[in-house]
Design a protein around this motif. Structure first.
Motif, PDB file in Angstrom:
ATOM      1  N   ALA A 150      -3.693  23.217  65.844  1.00 27.75           N
ATOM      2  CA  ALA A 150      -2.303  23.651  65.897  1.00 27.75           C
ATOM      3  C   ALA A 150      -1.518  22.822  66.916  1.00 27.75           C
ATOM      4  O   ALA A 150      -2.001  22.545  68.014  1.00 27.75           O
ATOM      5  CB  ALA A 150      -2.225  25.126  66.258  1.00 27.75           C
ATOM      6  N   VAL A 151      -0.318  22.420  66.526  1.00 30.24           N
ATOM      7  CA  VAL A 151       0.627  21.753  67.417  1.00 30.24           C
ATOM      8  C   VAL A 151       1.977  22.425  67.217  1.00 30.24           C
ATOM      9  O   VAL A 151       2.502  22.431  66.105  1.00 30.24           O
ATOM     10  CB  VAL A 151       0.755  20.244  67.114  1.00 30.24           C
ATOM     11  N   SER A 152       2.510  23.000  68.278  1.00 26.56           N
ATOM     12  CA  SER A 152       3.807  23.660  68.183  1.00 26.56           C
ATOM     13  C   SER A 152       4.805  22.981  69.106  1.00 26.56           C
ATOM     14  O   SER A 152       4.499  22.682  70.262  1.00 26.56           O
ATOM     15  CB  SER A 152       3.699  25.146  68.535  1.00 26.56           C
ATOM     16  N   LEU A 153       5.982  22.741  68.571  1.00 23.79           N
ATOM     17  CA  LEU A 153       7.091  22.183  69.326  1.00 23.79           C
ATOM     18  C   LEU A 153       8.190  23.234  69.389  1.00 23.79           C
ATOM     19  O   LEU A 153       8.644  23.726  68.354  1.00 23.79           O
ATOM     20  CB  LEU A 153       7.625  20.922  68.651  1.00 23.79           C
ATOM     21  N   PHE A 154       8.598  23.573  70.613  1.00 26.75           N
ATOM     22  CA  PHE A 154       9.657  24.566  70.751  1.00 26.75           C
ATOM     23  C   PHE A 154      10.780  23.989  71.599  1.00 26.75           C
ATOM     24  O   PHE A 154      10.588  23.683  72.775  1.00 26.75           O
ATOM     25  CB  PHE A 154       9.153  25.863  71.379  1.00 26.75           C
ATOM     26  N   PRO A 155      11.973  23.844  71.003  1.00 25.85           N
ATOM     27  CA  PRO A 155      13.094  23.261  71.744  1.00 25.85           C
ATOM     28  C   PRO A 155      13.725  24.274  72.682  1.00 25.85           C
ATOM     29  O   PRO A 155      13.936  25.427  72.326  1.00 25.85           O
ATOM     30  CB  PRO A 155      14.070  22.877  70.627  1.00 25.85           C
ATOM     31  N   MET A 156      14.053  23.831  73.877  1.00 24.29           N
ATOM     32  CA  MET A 156      14.787  24.665  74.818  1.00 24.29           C
ATOM     33  C   MET A 156      16.283  24.378  74.794  1.00 24.29           C
ATOM     34  O   MET A 156      17.075  25.067  75.424  1.00 24.29           O
ATOM     35  CB  MET A 156      14.231  24.460  76.227  1.00 24.29           C
ATOM     36  N   ALA A 157      16.667  23.337  74.081  1.00 25.01           N
ATOM     37  CA  ALA A 157      18.058  22.964  73.833  1.00 25.01           C
ATOM     38  C   ALA A 157      18.003  21.979  72.663  1.00 25.01           C
ATOM     39  O   ALA A 157      16.922  21.676  72.144  1.00 25.01           O
ATOM     40  CB  ALA A 157      18.708  22.344  75.066  1.00 25.01           C
ATOM     41  N   GLU A 158      19.139  21.462  72.242  1.00 24.20           N
ATOM     42  CA  GLU A 158      19.119  20.516  71.126  1.00 24.20           C
ATOM     43  C   GLU A 158      18.361  19.253  71.521  1.00 24.20           C
ATOM     44  O   GLU A 158      18.573  18.678  72.590  1.00 24.20           O
ATOM     45  CB  GLU A 158      20.537  20.145  70.699  1.00 24.20           C
ATOM     46  N   VAL A 159      17.452  18.824  70.653  1.00 20.65           N
ATOM     47  CA  VAL A 159      16.610  17.671  70.942  1.00 20.65           C
ATOM     48  C   VAL A 159      16.019  17.156  69.633  1.00 20.65           C
ATOM     49  O   VAL A 159      15.752  17.923  68.708  1.00 20.65           O
ATOM     50  CB  VAL A 159      15.485  18.051  71.948  1.00 20.65           C
ATOM     51  N   GLY A 160      15.845  15.845  69.542  1.00 22.52           N
ATOM     52  CA  GLY A 160      15.113  15.246  68.443  1.00 22.52           C
ATOM     53  C   GLY A 160      13.732  14.835  68.914  1.00 22.52           C
ATOM     54  O   GLY A 160      13.499  14.661  70.116  1.00 22.52           O
ATOM     55  N   CYS A 161      12.790  14.674  67.975  1.00 20.15           N
ATOM     56  CA  CYS A 161      11.433  14.283  68.362  1.00 20.15           C
ATOM     57  C   CYS A 161      10.788  13.516  67.214  1.00 20.15           C
ATOM     58  O   CYS A 161      10.412  14.110  66.196  1.00 20.15           O
ATOM     59  CB  CYS A 161      10.604  15.511  68.716  1.00 20.15           C
ATOM     60  N   GLU A 162      10.668  12.208  67.379  1.00 19.66           N
ATOM     61  CA  GLU A 162       9.930  11.409  66.410  1.00 19.66           C
ATOM     62  C   GLU A 162       8.438  11.698  66.584  1.00 19.66           C
ATOM     63  O   GLU A 162       7.971  11.982  67.695  1.00 19.66           O
ATOM     64  CB  GLU A 162      10.192   9.918  66.631  1.00 19.66           C
ATOM     65  N   SER A 163       7.696  11.642  65.496  1.00 15.67           N
ATOM     66  CA  SER A 163       6.275  11.982  65.585  1.00 15.67           C
ATOM     67  C   SER A 163       5.453  11.181  64.598  1.00 15.67           C
ATOM     68  O   SER A 163       5.952  10.732  63.558  1.00 15.67           O
ATOM     69  CB  SER A 163       6.067  13.481  65.325  1.00 15.67           C
ATOM     70  N   ASP A 164       4.189  10.998  64.947  1.00 13.18           N
ATOM     71  CA  ASP A 164       3.167  10.483  64.036  1.00 13.18           C
ATOM     72  C   ASP A 164       1.994  11.448  64.107  1.00 13.18           C
ATOM     73  O   ASP A 164       1.748  12.092  65.135  1.00 13.18           O
ATOM     74  CB  ASP A 164       2.695   9.081  64.469  1.00 13.18           C
ATOM     75  N   GLY A 165       1.243  11.551  63.015  1.00 14.27           N
ATOM     76  CA  GLY A 165       0.013  12.312  63.023  1.00 14.27           C
ATOM     77  C   GLY A 165       0.167  13.801  62.826  1.00 14.27           C
ATOM     78  O   GLY A 165      -0.809  14.538  63.001  1.00 14.27           O
ATOM     79  N   LEU A 166       1.349  14.248  62.440  1.00 21.08           N
ATOM     80  CA  LEU A 166       1.550  15.663  62.140  1.00 21.08           C
ATOM     81  C   LEU A 166       1.644  15.862  60.627  1.00 21.08           C
ATOM     82  O   LEU A 166       2.177  15.006  59.906  1.00 21.08           O
ATOM     83  CB  LEU A 166       2.837  16.191  62.796  1.00 21.08           C
ATOM     84  N   ARG A 167       1.157  16.983  60.151  1.00 21.00           N
ATOM     85  CA  ARG A 167       1.213  17.265  58.717  1.00 21.00           C
ATOM     86  C   ARG A 167       2.650  17.308  58.227  1.00 21.00           C
ATOM     87  O   ARG A 167       2.967  16.815  57.140  1.00 21.00           O
ATOM     88  CB  ARG A 167       0.522  18.597  58.420  1.00 21.00           C
ATOM     89  N   THR A 170       8.432  15.147  61.929  1.00 22.57           N
ATOM     90  CA  THR A 170       9.617  15.688  62.587  1.00 22.57           C
ATOM     91  C   THR A 170      10.745  14.678  62.718  1.00 22.57           C
ATOM     92  O   THR A 170      11.819  15.008  63.218  1.00 22.57           O
ATOM     93  CB  THR A 170       9.254  16.199  63.993  1.00 22.57           C
ATOM     94  N   GLY A 171      10.513  13.445  62.297  1.00 24.70           N
ATOM     95  CA  GLY A 171      11.529  12.412  62.425  1.00 24.70           C
ATOM     96  C   GLY A 171      12.812  12.788  61.705  1.00 24.70           C
ATOM     97  O   GLY A 171      12.796  13.280  60.578  1.00 24.70           O
ATOM     98  N   GLY A 172      13.937  12.533  62.371  1.00 25.22           N
ATOM     99  CA  GLY A 172      15.237  12.797  61.774  1.00 25.22           C
ATOM    100  C   GLY A 172      15.729  14.221  61.922  1.00 25.22           C
ATOM    101  O   GLY A 172      16.884  14.515  61.599  1.00 25.22           O
ATOM    102  N   LEU A 173      14.887  15.120  62.400  1.00 27.77           N
ATOM    103  CA  LEU A 173      15.295  16.509  62.575  1.00 27.77           C
ATOM    104  C   LEU A 173      15.974  16.689  63.936  1.00 27.77           C
ATOM    105  O   LEU A 173      15.628  16.020  64.909  1.00 27.77           O
ATOM    106  CB  LEU A 173      14.095  17.447  62.490  1.00 27.77           C
ATOM    107  N   ARG A 174      16.935  17.594  63.971  1.00 29.78           N
ATOM    108  CA  ARG A 174      17.533  18.007  65.234  1.00 29.78           C
ATOM    109  C   ARG A 174      17.092  19.441  65.501  1.00 29.78           C
ATOM    110  O   ARG A 174      17.402  20.357  64.740  1.00 29.78           O
ATOM    111  CB  ARG A 174      19.063  17.934  65.188  1.00 29.78           C
ATOM    112  N   PHE A 175      16.319  19.602  66.558  1.00 32.75           N
ATOM    113  CA  PHE A 175      15.781  20.910  66.901  1.00 32.75           C
ATOM    114  C   PHE A 175      16.730  21.641  67.851  1.00 32.75           C
ATOM    115  O   PHE A 175      17.401  21.022  68.688  1.00 32.75           O
ATOM    116  CB  PHE A 175      14.420  20.771  67.578  1.00 32.75           C
ATOM    117  N   ALA A 176      16.736  22.957  67.758  1.00 37.09           N
ATOM    118  CA  ALA A 176      17.484  23.808  68.684  1.00 37.09           C
ATOM    119  C   ALA A 176      16.905  25.211  68.569  1.00 37.09           C
ATOM    120  O   ALA A 176      16.463  25.619  67.496  1.00 37.09           O
ATOM    121  CB  ALA A 176      18.976  23.816  68.359  1.00 37.09           C
TER     122      ALA A 176
END
Length: 228
Positions: A150-167, A170-176
């Motif tokens: 399991a890998v969980s990403l939880f944003p504490m404010a608006e943030v983007g996160c490029e990633s490799d190796g995840l099912r 997350t590239g291109g997403l804006r988290f909030a």
């Protein structure tokens, strides 16, 4: 920038007010043998027979026995606008802080600790619970984790996160926190994460502690301190 009370070229264990399981404390001490207590964490250090480099906090939760035992390393900070975890973390200068005793009791205290990680992005810290670990994701981190972990990403404010190796990439997403979050993802290869701001919490299984510590120490690229 707060002047350090404790400086070390090695990782430091920071003990909080929730009594950590003995196995958890032993594991963390095997990685970081220098120890600091945040206020009432000194009582848990005393009970475990652990010596302390410093006790930092407003000292409203520490017993008389611990006060007597550690009086030579007391560093009171009396302001009431921050938690004892905040007071301790911002006065420790080390490549990595491993925090135990900051989860597993009151949810509001746990949420407060998460906020401190974001408030002091220049202080690299992993908080260790019984089942999970949590840290502020650095500018880049690469982790070799078991497939399907399991890998969980939880944003504490608006943030983007490029990633490799995840099912689920997350590239291109804006988290909030009130829109897109990234919990319950899975490992699908070597995981690399590259958030674009110091606002993303990374939550991993407790079994990932050793790998995560190694990754953090190998790549010391860190976020700058927040402007005050």
């Amino acid at each position: 920038m707060n002047p350090p009370i404790v400086s070390s070229s090695c990782p430091i264990t920071l003990i909080g007010g929730v009594n950590p399981a003995s196995a958890t404390l032993s594991e963390v001490l095997s990685i970081a043998s220098l120890v600091v207590a945040a206020d009432g964490g000194a009582d848990h250090a005393l009970a475990a027979g652990v010596s302390l480099e410093a006790v930092i906090g407003d000292m409203d939760s520490i017993s008389k026995a611990a006060q007597d035992a550690f009086k030579d390393v007391f560093h009171p900070i009396t302001e009431q606008d921050s938690t004892d975890f905040d007071k301790a973390l911002r006065h420790i200068d080390a490549p990595l802080v491993l925090g135990v005793g900051f989860s597993g009791a009151r949810l509001d205290h746990e949420l407060g600790s998460m906020t401190v990680l974001v408030r002091h992005p220049e202080r690299r810290c992993i908080l260790i619970g019984e089942d999970t670990i949590v840290l502020l994701c650095p500018p880049q981190i690469t982790l070799d984790l078991p497939m399907e972990s399991a890998v969980s990403l939880f944003p504490m404010a608006e943030v983007g996160c490029e990633s490799d190796g995840l099912r689920w990439p997350t590239g291109g997403l804006r988290f909030a926190p009130d829109r897109q979050i990234g919990t319950l993802n899975k490992v699908d290869g070597t995981v690399t994460l590259r958030p674009d701001a110091p606002k993303m919490l990374l939550i991993l299984p407790r079994s990932a502690l050793g790998v995560t510590v190694q990754a953090m120490l190998q790549d010391d690229v860190r976020w700058p301190a927040r402007a005050r």
